[in-house]
Write a protein that holds these residues in place. Structure first.
Motif, PDB file in Angstrom:
ATOM      1  N   LYS A 286       6.222   8.245   0.013  1.00  0.00           N
ATOM      2  CA  LYS A 286       5.622   9.382   0.722  1.00  0.00           C
ATOM      3  C   LYS A 286       5.006   8.876   2.012  1.00  0.00           C
ATOM      4  O   LYS A 286       4.097   8.041   1.997  1.00  0.00           O
ATOM      5  N   ARG A 287       5.533   9.374   3.115  1.00  0.00           N
ATOM      6  CA  ARG A 287       5.039   8.959   4.424  1.00  0.00           C
ATOM      7  C   ARG A 287       4.775  10.176   5.289  1.00  0.00           C
ATOM      8  O   ARG A 287       5.608  11.065   5.381  1.00  0.00           O
ATOM      9  N   ARG A 288       3.590  10.170   5.879  1.00  0.00           N
ATOM     10  CA  ARG A 288       3.174  11.292   6.743  1.00  0.00           C
ATOM     11  C   ARG A 288       3.340  12.625   6.036  1.00  0.00           C
ATOM     12  O   ARG A 288       3.765  13.615   6.617  1.00  0.00           O
ATOM     13  N   GLY A 289       2.986  12.640   4.747  1.00  0.00           N
ATOM     14  CA  GLY A 289       2.991  13.882   3.981  1.00  0.00           C
ATOM     15  C   GLY A 289       4.357  14.337   3.497  1.00  0.00           C
ATOM     16  O   GLY A 289       4.462  15.393   2.875  1.00  0.00           O
ATOM     17  N   THR A 290       5.414  13.553   3.749  1.00  0.00           N
ATOM     18  CA  THR A 290       6.768  13.927   3.345  1.00  0.00           C
ATOM     19  C   THR A 290       7.315  12.937   2.330  1.00  0.00           C
ATOM     20  O   THR A 290       7.267  11.733   2.545  1.00  0.00           O
ATOM     21  N   LYS A 291       7.826  13.452   1.205  1.00  0.00           N
ATOM     22  CA  LYS A 291       8.418  12.587   0.187  1.00  0.00           C
ATOM     23  C   LYS A 291       9.860  12.271   0.554  1.00  0.00           C
ATOM     24  O   LYS A 291      10.613  13.149   0.993  1.00  0.00           O
ATOM     25  N   ARG A 292      10.238  11.015   0.373  1.00  0.00           N
ATOM     26  CA  ARG A 292      11.603  10.574   0.668  1.00  0.00           C
ATOM     27  C   ARG A 292      12.131   9.731  -0.491  1.00  0.00           C
ATOM     28  O   ARG A 292      11.383   8.995  -1.127  1.00  0.00           O
ATOM     29  N   VAL A 293      13.433   9.863  -0.725  1.00  0.00           N
ATOM     30  CA  VAL A 293      14.101   8.995  -1.685  1.00  0.00           C
ATOM     31  C   VAL A 293      14.793   7.909  -0.860  1.00  0.00           C
ATOM     32  O   VAL A 293      15.631   8.210  -0.010  1.00  0.00           O
ATOM     33  N   ILE A 294      14.428   6.652  -1.107  1.00  0.00           N
ATOM     34  CA  ILE A 294      14.998   5.535  -0.362  1.00  0.00           C
ATOM     35  C   ILE A 294      16.047   4.825  -1.215  1.00  0.00           C
ATOM     36  O   ILE A 294      15.764   4.378  -2.327  1.00  0.00           O
ATOM     37  N   PHE A 295      17.286   4.732  -0.676  1.00  0.00           N
ATOM     38  CA  PHE A 295      18.380   4.023  -1.334  1.00  0.00           C
ATOM     39  C   PHE A 295      18.633   2.713  -0.592  1.00  0.00           C
ATOM     40  O   PHE A 295      18.605   2.675   0.635  1.00  0.00           O
ATOM     41  N   THR A 296      18.901   1.656  -1.327  1.00  0.00           N
ATOM     42  CA  THR A 296      19.306   0.417  -0.673  1.00  0.00           C
ATOM     43  C   THR A 296      20.728   0.605  -0.131  1.00  0.00           C
ATOM     44  O   THR A 296      21.466   1.490  -0.576  1.00  0.00           O
ATOM     45  N   GLU A 297      21.104  -0.226   0.829  1.00  0.00           N
ATOM     46  CA  GLU A 297      22.465  -0.137   1.368  1.00  0.00           C
ATOM     47  C   GLU A 297      23.502  -0.379   0.282  1.00  0.00           C
ATOM     48  O   GLU A 297      24.541   0.280   0.248  1.00  0.00           O
ATOM     49  N   HIS A 298      23.199  -1.302  -0.611  1.00  0.00           N
ATOM     50  CA  HIS A 298      24.125  -1.591  -1.703  1.00  0.00           C
ATOM     51  C   HIS A 298      24.301  -0.366  -2.599  1.00  0.00           C
ATOM     52  O   HIS A 298      25.423  -0.059  -3.031  1.00  0.00           O
ATOM     53  N   ALA A 299      23.191   0.338  -2.880  1.00  0.00           N
ATOM     54  CA  ALA A 299      23.257   1.523  -3.736  1.00  0.00           C
ATOM     55  C   ALA A 299      24.149   2.591  -3.114  1.00  0.00           C
ATOM     56  O   ALA A 299      24.997   3.188  -3.785  1.00  0.00           O
ATOM     57  N   VAL A 300      23.960   2.847  -1.815  1.00  0.00           N
ATOM     58  CA  VAL A 300      24.771   3.867  -1.133  1.00  0.00           C
ATOM     59  C   VAL A 300      26.240   3.453  -1.112  1.00  0.00           C
ATOM     60  O   VAL A 300      27.140   4.273  -1.317  1.00  0.00           O
ATOM     61  N   SER A 301      26.497   2.170  -0.872  1.00  0.00           N
ATOM     62  CA  SER A 301      27.873   1.668  -0.861  1.00  0.00           C
ATOM     63  C   SER A 301      28.540   1.876  -2.216  1.00  0.00           C
ATOM     64  O   SER A 301      29.692   2.317  -2.302  1.00  0.00           O
ATOM     65  N   GLU A 302      27.805   1.550  -3.301  1.00  0.00           N
ATOM     66  CA  GLU A 302      28.350   1.698  -4.650  1.00  0.00           C
ATOM     67  C   GLU A 302      28.560   3.161  -5.020  1.00  0.00           C
ATOM     68  O   GLU A 302      29.558   3.526  -5.655  1.00  0.00           O
ATOM     69  N   LEU A 303      27.624   4.017  -4.623  1.00  0.00           N
ATOM     70  CA  LEU A 303      27.770   5.444  -4.904  1.00  0.00           C
ATOM     71  C   LEU A 303      28.976   6.028  -4.175  1.00  0.00           C
ATOM     72  O   LEU A 303      29.731   6.839  -4.733  1.00  0.00           O
ATOM     73  N   ALA A 304      29.151   5.624  -2.915  1.00  0.00           N
ATOM     74  CA  ALA A 304      30.295   6.100  -2.137  1.00  0.00           C
ATOM     75  C   ALA A 304      31.606   5.625  -2.758  1.00  0.00           C
ATOM     76  O   ALA A 304      32.582   6.376  -2.851  1.00  0.00           O
ATOM     77  N   ARG A 305      31.622   4.361  -3.201  1.00  0.00           N
ATOM     78  CA  ARG A 305      32.833   3.812  -3.833  1.00  0.00           C
ATOM     79  C   ARG A 305      33.139   4.544  -5.137  1.00  0.00           C
ATOM     80  O   ARG A 305      34.284   4.899  -5.418  1.00  0.00           O
ATOM     81  N   THR A 306      32.098   4.791  -5.932  1.00  0.00           N
ATOM     82  CA  THR A 306      32.282   5.488  -7.207  1.00  0.00           C
ATOM     83  C   THR A 306      32.761   6.911  -6.990  1.00  0.00           C
ATOM     84  O   THR A 306      33.653   7.397  -7.677  1.00  0.00           O
ATOM     85  N   SER A 307      32.165   7.583  -5.995  1.00  0.00           N
ATOM     86  CA  SER A 307      32.558   8.953  -5.692  1.00  0.00           C
ATOM     87  C   SER A 307      34.008   9.020  -5.239  1.00  0.00           C
ATOM     88  O   SER A 307      34.780   9.890  -5.649  1.00  0.00           O
ATOM     89  N   SER A 308      34.402   8.070  -4.372  1.00  0.00           N
ATOM     90  CA  SER A 308      35.776   8.018  -3.885  1.00  0.00           C
ATOM     91  C   SER A 308      36.751   7.769  -5.029  1.00  0.00           C
ATOM     92  O   SER A 308      37.815   8.389  -5.121  1.00  0.00           O
ATOM     93  N   SER A 309      36.382   6.871  -5.940  1.00  0.00           N
ATOM     94  CA  SER A 309      37.220   6.555  -7.090  1.00  0.00           C
ATOM     95  C   SER A 309      37.379   7.770  -7.993  1.00  0.00           C
ATOM     96  O   SER A 309      38.463   8.065  -8.487  1.00  0.00           O
ATOM     97  N   SER A 310      36.270   8.495  -8.195  1.00  0.00           N
ATOM     98  CA  SER A 310      36.311   9.686  -9.050  1.00  0.00           C
ATOM     99  C   SER A 310      37.212  10.749  -8.457  1.00  0.00           C
ATOM    100  O   SER A 310      37.972  11.414  -9.163  1.00  0.00           O
TER     101      SER A 310
END
Length: 214
Positions: free
Chosen positions: A178-202
């Motif tokens: 939570k920064r400046r009153g706004t909640k954010r979900v932070i993904f590591t670059e590896h996490a986004v890469s793996e999610l994109a790969r999994t989504s593409s595979s699916s």
């Protein structure tokens, strides 16, 4: 008895009658006040009973949501067992990746917020913004995405629960800040890469299945 005495007596009787009338008026006013207070107390008791029921309902909903979060990983594991994908190593995949790979039969068993988290995770590269820590997805963006998906603005609590699911299922590669009153979900670059790969595979698997059906 003299005339003067009679007049004095009459005057006293008149004063007493006036006093009695005044006391009767005061008594009537007091009775009305008491009755009004009784009605107010009865109304307040009804409101308190209603508030008590509402608090119990909210506590029940909160406990149910907590239970959903605690048991989600076990449920996903059970649902994933319905499908075997030789090319994917589930033991090294995060629960969020497993969520993306669920077959349509299993997806239909998810809760509404679990399905919303899956929808966002599948296209995380389209919604998240690059930041020094990796990629960020704020609550405003999630609300916009869900509004576009469902045609209505989601409740603030719905957005919060979707963020919690992304955080829980992403394990150590995802966190909520939570920064400046706004909640954010932070993904590591590896996490986004793996999610994109999994989504593409699916999607590729789905395209092949659809080709067979044609």
């Amino acid at each position: 008895m003299t005339v003067t005495s009679i007049e004095d007596l009459a005057s006293r009787i008149s004063d007493l009658e006036d006093r009695i009338e005044s006391l009767e008026r005061e008594n009537k006013q007091l009775e009305e006040t008491v009755e009004s207070q009784k009605e107010t107390i009865a109304s307040q008791r009804e409101q308190l009973a209603e508030y008590g029921s509402r608090v119990q309902e909210l506590e029940s909903n909160h406990n149910a949501a907590t239970d959903h979060r605690k048991h989600l990983q076990q449920r996903l594991h059970a649902l994933e067992s319905e499908k075997t994908t030789p090319t994917e190593d589930n033991t090294s995949s995060s629960p969020l990746q497993q969520l993306i790979r669920l077959p349509s039969k299993a997806v239909s068993k998810l809760t509404a917020n679990q399905e919303r988290a899956r929808f966002i995770a599948k296209d995380i590269t389209e919604y998240a913004t690059k930041v020094p820590a990796g990629f960020a997805l704020d609550s405003s963006t999630i609300r916009t995405v869900l509004h576009a998906k469902e045609g209505r603005t989601p409740h603030t609590q719905t957005v919060a629960r979707v963020m919690d699911f992304l955080d829980d299922l992403g394990k150590e590669t995802v966190e909520i800040v939570k920064r400046r009153g706004t909640k954010r979900v932070i993904f590591t670059e590896h996490a986004v890469s793996e999610l994109a790969r999994t989504s593409s595979s699916s999607r590729s698997i789905t395209d092949v299945v659809m080709g067979w059906r044609q």
